[in-house]
Design a protein around this motif. Structure first.
Motif, short mmCIF file in Angstrom:
data_model
loop_
_atom_site.label_atom_id
_atom_site.label_comp_id
_atom_site.label_asym_id
_atom_site.label_seq_id
_atom_site.Cartn_x
_atom_site.Cartn_y
_atom_site.Cartn_z
N GLU A 17 43.42 -34.62 10.95
CA GLU A 17 43.09 -33.31 11.49
C GLU A 17 42.70 -32.34 10.38
OE1 GLU A 17 45.92 -33.22 15.48
OE2 GLU A 17 46.58 -32.16 13.67
N LEU A 18 41.71 -31.52 10.67
CA LEU A 18 41.32 -30.42 9.80
C LEU A 18 42.12 -29.20 10.24
CD1 LEU A 18 39.55 -28.90 7.76
CD2 LEU A 18 37.74 -28.84 9.50
N VAL A 19 43.00 -28.71 9.36
CA VAL A 19 43.93 -27.64 9.73
C VAL A 19 43.61 -26.40 8.90
CG1 VAL A 19 46.34 -27.01 10.07
CG2 VAL A 19 45.67 -29.41 10.15
N VAL A 20 43.45 -25.28 9.59
CA VAL A 20 43.12 -24.01 8.95
C VAL A 20 44.17 -22.97 9.36
CG1 VAL A 20 40.65 -24.55 8.95
CG2 VAL A 20 41.64 -23.25 10.87
N PRO A 21 44.20 -21.81 8.71
CA PRO A 21 45.09 -20.73 9.18
C PRO A 21 44.77 -20.35 10.62
CG PRO A 21 44.22 -20.24 7.00
CD PRO A 21 43.46 -21.43 7.48
N ALA A 22 45.75 -19.77 11.29
CA ALA A 22 45.62 -19.48 12.72
C ALA A 22 44.35 -18.72 13.04
CB ALA A 22 46.84 -18.70 13.20
N HIS A 23 43.95 -17.78 12.21
CA HIS A 23 42.76 -16.97 12.48
C HIS A 23 41.59 -17.37 11.59
CE1 HIS A 23 45.23 -14.54 15.07
NE2 HIS A 23 46.08 -14.31 14.09
N GLY A 24 41.69 -18.53 10.97
CA GLY A 24 40.61 -18.99 10.11
C GLY A 24 39.55 -19.76 10.88
N LYS A 25 38.41 -19.95 10.24
CA LYS A 25 37.31 -20.73 10.82
C LYS A 25 37.13 -22.01 10.02
CE LYS A 25 34.83 -16.60 12.42
NZ LYS A 25 33.55 -15.85 12.33
N GLY A 26 36.58 -23.04 10.69
CA GLY A 26 36.38 -24.30 9.99
C GLY A 26 35.29 -25.15 10.58
N HIS A 27 34.40 -24.54 11.37
CA HIS A 27 33.32 -25.31 11.99
C HIS A 27 32.09 -25.43 11.09
CE1 HIS A 27 35.18 -25.87 15.90
NE2 HIS A 27 35.56 -24.60 15.89
N GLU A 28 32.03 -24.58 10.06
CA GLU A 28 30.90 -24.62 9.13
C GLU A 28 31.40 -24.92 7.72
OE1 GLU A 28 27.86 -24.39 10.19
OE2 GLU A 28 28.32 -23.77 12.26
#
Length: 293
Positions: free
Chosen positions: A164-175
């Motif tokens: 899984e790609l895990v980011v901060p709750a309000h972070g983005k990770g689609h780009e």
């Protein structure tokens, strides 16, 4: 036949390297420890050299220590065989990768609460250490990510574990630019896992080594701590992410290509699983968390 107490004294002395500490550990006098060693050396020859600040085993001492360890393992196997009919008393031993181990350990503690006569012994370890521990009877059950072909082992499908790609709750990770802004939180398997997942999610991009490094932890239970605080993103197996206490502070980036690892349950093929191990596996099956158990 050698006195079992002498064997225990020698192995403890070899481990602690000091007559006084050995006596305290075993509840004996220092004179008794010395006497046990003299009895052994009268039968086997010199086993250790007494240096001013340490003890050094002779070649015969090393051979005898290996013998003592074999006797200890044989005794454990005997106790296991004698007690295997009692499913609710004795030891449940499991060695596994860290990610799924975080979930398994808490599940097995629930079983121990329901059956207080059980003792759960669990260790985190990579595949090669897991196989060695099971083959040498230090643990009854093991989990590995690659199915072994050793005929001494039975390997059955246990579970599937996506990365899984895990980011901060309000972070983005689609780009890719989102990941560049966040930076990477690394761990011992981090770059390998990130390469496998991100190369499929973001084909054509330069790879994980091109992203800024924001932190590193070798404690699997702490890897998501900096992510939760907004310091970066990481790539982890799903069981490690599920075990994190503050799920509301992190987010899994869904969508895109996936990478799924297979986990295999291994145990010795020469004898059946103990009733305690069978009880543990049945407990996990009832909980439904590991659907392939």
């Amino acid at each position: 036949m050698l006195n079992p107490q002498w064997l225990r004294t020698f192995t403890t002395l070899a481990e602690l390297g000091n007559f006084t500490r050995t006596a305290d550990h075993l509840g004996l006098t220092q004179a008794a420890v010395s006497q046990h060693v003299r009895h052994l050396e009268s039968r086997l020859g010199p086993l250790m050299l007494r240096r001013p600040r340490r003890l050094e085993l002779t070649p015969a001492g090393h051979a005898f220590l290996a013998y003592c360890q074999e006797v200890e393992q044989a005794d454990k196997r005997l106790q296991l065989r004698l007690s295997e009919a009692d499913a609710e008393h004795g030891e449940v031993s499991l060695i596994s990768p860290g990610s799924i181990g975080l979930s398994l350990y808490t599940e097995l503690l629930d079983l121990q609460l329901a059956s207080p006569g059980l003792v759960v012994r669990h260790r985190f370890a990579p595949d090669d250490e897991v196989l060695d521990a099971v083959l040498n009877n230090r643990y009854e059950l093991g989990l590995v990510s690659l199915k072994p072909d050793d005929p001494r082992l039975v390997a059955t499908l246990f579970a599937e574990e996506p990365l899984e790609l895990v980011v901060p709750a309000h972070g983005k990770g689609h780009e890719w630019s989102d990941l560049q802004r966040l930076g990477f939180i690394d761990h011992p398997d981090g770059q390998a896992m990130a390469t496998r997942l991100l190369s499929r999610r973001f084909p054509g991009h330069p790879g994980i080594r091109s992203l800024p490094l924001r932190g590193f932890s070798n404690q699997i239970g702490l890897i998501l701590e900096p992510v939760a605080r907004g310091l970066g993103f990481t790539v982890l197996p799903c069981y490690a992410r599920q075990a994190f206490a503050r799920q509301e502070e992190i987010r899994v980036v869904e969508g895109g290509a996936s990478v799924v690892d297979t986990l295999w349950l291994v145990h010795r093929a020469e004898w059946p699983l103990s009733s305690r191990a069978q009880l543990a596996l049945e407990h996990l099956r009832r909980r439904g968390k590991f659907r392939n158990v």
